[in-house]
Design a protein around this motif. Structure first.
Motif, PDB file in Angstrom:
ATOM      1  N   GLU A   1       0.814  -1.215   0.000  1.00 16.65           N
ATOM      2  CA  GLU A   1       0.000   0.000   0.000  1.00 16.65           C
ATOM      3  C   GLU A   1       0.850   1.270   0.000  1.00 16.65           C
ATOM      4  O   GLU A   1       0.632   2.203   0.777  1.00 16.65           O
ATOM      5  CB  GLU A   1      -0.966  -0.012   1.190  1.00 16.65           C
ATOM      6  N   GLY A   2       1.864   1.290  -0.858  1.00 15.98           N
ATOM      7  CA  GLY A   2       2.671   2.482  -1.031  1.00 15.98           C
ATOM      8  C   GLY A   2       3.780   2.682  -0.027  1.00 15.98           C
ATOM      9  O   GLY A   2       4.415   3.741  -0.012  1.00 15.98           O
ATOM     10  N   VAL A   3       4.047   1.680   0.813  1.00 14.08           N
ATOM     11  CA  VAL A   3       5.048   1.817   1.866  1.00 14.08           C
ATOM     12  C   VAL A   3       6.007   0.624   1.819  1.00 14.08           C
ATOM     13  O   VAL A   3       5.578  -0.526   1.684  1.00 14.08           O
ATOM     14  CB  VAL A   3       4.393   1.904   3.260  1.00 14.08           C
ATOM     15  N   PHE A   4       7.324   0.909   1.925  1.00 16.36           N
ATOM     16  CA  PHE A   4       8.320  -0.130   2.121  1.00 16.36           C
ATOM     17  C   PHE A   4       8.440  -0.434   3.613  1.00 16.36           C
ATOM     18  O   PHE A   4       8.461   0.486   4.444  1.00 16.36           O
ATOM     19  CB  PHE A   4       9.686   0.311   1.600  1.00 16.36           C
ATOM     20  N   TYR A   5       8.540  -1.714   3.923  1.00 13.54           N
ATOM     21  CA  TYR A   5       8.755  -2.182   5.303  1.00 13.54           C
ATOM     22  C   TYR A   5      10.075  -2.943   5.343  1.00 13.54           C
ATOM     23  O   TYR A   5      10.313  -3.832   4.523  1.00 13.54           O
ATOM     24  CB  TYR A   5       7.632  -3.100   5.758  1.00 13.54           C
TER      25      TYR A   5
END
Length: 542
Positions: free
Chosen positions: A83-87
């Protein structure tokens, strides 16, 4: 049309790969252990060529490894995108010898791969090799291997799973043990995927040595039970001692936009004459195919890793430039060239400066090469079995406790060091110090006290030539020809496999610049450049 991928795709010390795709872009995160900044992230658009784009753990709140023993620090990161985020999930290991492991697991987030990552969220310390799974129902799950210190239990206590709060990522709910591993044992490195109603669990087994393997299992339920793949493993070299890529294991899966599946995994290329791996654990890639039985199968119908692999179907996009094998580094920018790292500390200004003498890398003499706290050493990875590295050093020591020079370094107990110092009789002089995998870190001096006198002033060029298991040092005054030292040093010592407790060594050989001032006065050493060239015959190999 397909390109050919040549393995390893990330040569030199780049172990424990975790891969994710965002559109047409692929990213691989690898372990960095005690080297700072933490975690290497490479980018590719074709799976063939890769470029280093980020080391995200670059601030004290994200990572501080001062005092961490050799081969501790950042183990097995996991990089995902949702959802548009790197973890980025990672472990900071504070102790790995003995019965207990002090392994602290964290998550950080960022909307761009090369941006400023958020302050980390602490998750647990129950084991290492953590990963994050984003289920299709929006829930997030945290996995890691469970470490058991008890003498009557297996140390590798299985793979555990716990849900995380979707927003703040704090652990919620019970901890589930979902997989005990196969009969190979030492199960670690978990990654979860979902496809056609199955949850697939990929793990590393057999330890990260010559029995290493990638093991696949699946279940209809997230928490198991998980059944093993019909062949148990997707990749291993344990049955193929002649395979050029050994120690194959600890992998991760990625799917191309066209639906093809690839496995990235660690491997090593041991020296033929010694069975040691100065290049450390590297990253390779293999093509896999989904069968009608909903199991993944090696594309070459062989468990052994392949040197050449068919790349994905080409598309109309720009390919990633190939890695440079020959580089002349100049210290004219405000930051170090991206290939270089240092050891442990998040405060590099205490070790070096790129501004105090413009055009030079100034190293401040700090603690010994055996220090686990403040070692003034800046180096880059070895990425070929044969290479030449050289630098030009301007250094005026006034005491024998002041040293600076060119170092081939594996860890605080394995290195070869060509350095300038001061002798009461000779004045400025050249010497060699080696640490030959001695558990106590004792130095050896192969010149046997016959230090080489140098001109009283002026820059000195220093060179290392590595020819598989052999290392040759040379030196030259500015404008003069190279003079090779009468030494042939055992370079194979700079490897995972060499020395006492070698099974607990996980990094790889570096070459770079170092400075010590054991008197504590911080005497500076100025390096005007650094050259790295790969291949045979570059420096006059015999």
């Amino acid at each position: 049309m397909r390109a050919t991928i040549n393995n390893p795709i990330l040569p030199g010390f780049n172990p424990d790969p975790s891969i994710c795709r965002v559109g047409d872009d692929y990213y691989i995160a690898t372990s960095t252990f005690e080297w700072y900044p933490g975690v290497q992230i490479h980018h590719s658009t074709d799976l063939v060529n890769w470029r280093l784009v980020s080391r995200p753990l670059n601030r004290p709140d994200l990572l501080d490894m001062r005092g961490n023993p050799d081969s501790c620090g950042v183990w097995a990161p996991c990089l995902t995108y949702s959802e548009g985020v790197f973890y980025l999930v990672y472990t900071d290991v504070k102790r790995h010898s003995g019965d207990a492991k002090d392994a602290h697991n964290y998550i950080t987030r960022c909307t761009t791969i090369d941006g400023d990552w958020q302050a980390p969220v602490y998750i647990n310390s129950s084991g290492f090799d953590p990963s994050l799974f984003h289920d299709d129902d929006g829930r997030r799950w945290f996995l890691n291997m469970l470490w058991d210190y008890r003498p009557d239990k297996p140390s590798f206590g299985g793979i555990v799973l716990q849900e995380l709060d979707r927003d703040n990522l704090s652990p919620v709910g019970p901890v589930h043990t979902i997989f005990a591993g196969s009969d190979l044992g030492m199960v670690e490195g978990p990654h979860l995927y979902k496809r056609n109603g199955y949850y697939y669990l990929l793990t590393a087994e057999g330890g990260t040595e010559y029995d290493h393997a990638c093991t696949l299992a699946r279940s209809r339920q997230l928490t198991g039970p998980y059944e093993l793949h019909p062949k148990q493993h997707l990749i291993t070299a344990r049955f193929d001692p002649q395979c050029p890529l050994q120690r194959a294991g600890h992998g991760d899966l990625v799917e191309t936009p066209e639906g093809e599946t690839y496995l990235v995994h660690l491997c090593s290329r041991p020296l033929a004459n010694r069975g040691r791996s100065p290049l450390g654990r590297e990253t390779a890639i293999q093509k896999l195919t989904w069968g009608d039985d909903d199991w993944l199968w090696p594309d070459a119908d062989c468990l052994s890793p392949q040197i050449q692999v068919p790349g994905p179907e080409t598309r109309n996009h720009t390919s990633t430039p190939a890695r440079e094998a020959d580089i002349d580094y100049r210290f004219t920018a405000r930051q170090l060239p991206v290939d270089f790292q240092w050891l442990r500390t998040p405060f590099p200004e205490t070790l070096f400066s790129l501004s105090e003498r413009p055009g030079y890398l100034r190293l401040y003499g700090r603690e010994s090469l055996g220090s686990l706290f403040n070692s003034s050493l800046v180096a880059r990875r070895q990425q070929s079995q044969r290479f030449t590295a050289s630098t030009t050093l301007d250094f005026q020591p006034r005491h024998f406790q002041q040293m600076a020079g060119l170092v081939c370094y594996y860890n605080s107990r394995k290195y070869h060091y060509l350095f300038i110092s001061h002798d009461e009789t000779l004045g400025r002089c050249l010497d060699v110090m080696s640490c030959l995998a001695d558990a106590n870190g004792h130095g050896h001096y192969p010149l046997n006290g016959h230090r080489i006198p140098l001109p009283a002033q002026g820059p000195v060029r220093l060179r290392a030539e590595v020819d598989f298991e052999h290392l040759y040092f040379s030196w030259a005054s500015q404008g003069e020809n190279w003079q090779r030292l009468p030494l042939k040093l055992d370079y194979s010592v700079l490897s995972d496999e060499a020395g006492t407790g070698a099974g607990n060594n996980f990094t790889g050989a570096f070459v770079g610049m170092a400075a010590q001032d054991l008197s504590g006065t911080g005497t500076p050493a100025d390096f005007s450049g650094f050259e790295y060239r790969e291949g045979a015959g570059l420096g006059g190999f015999p």
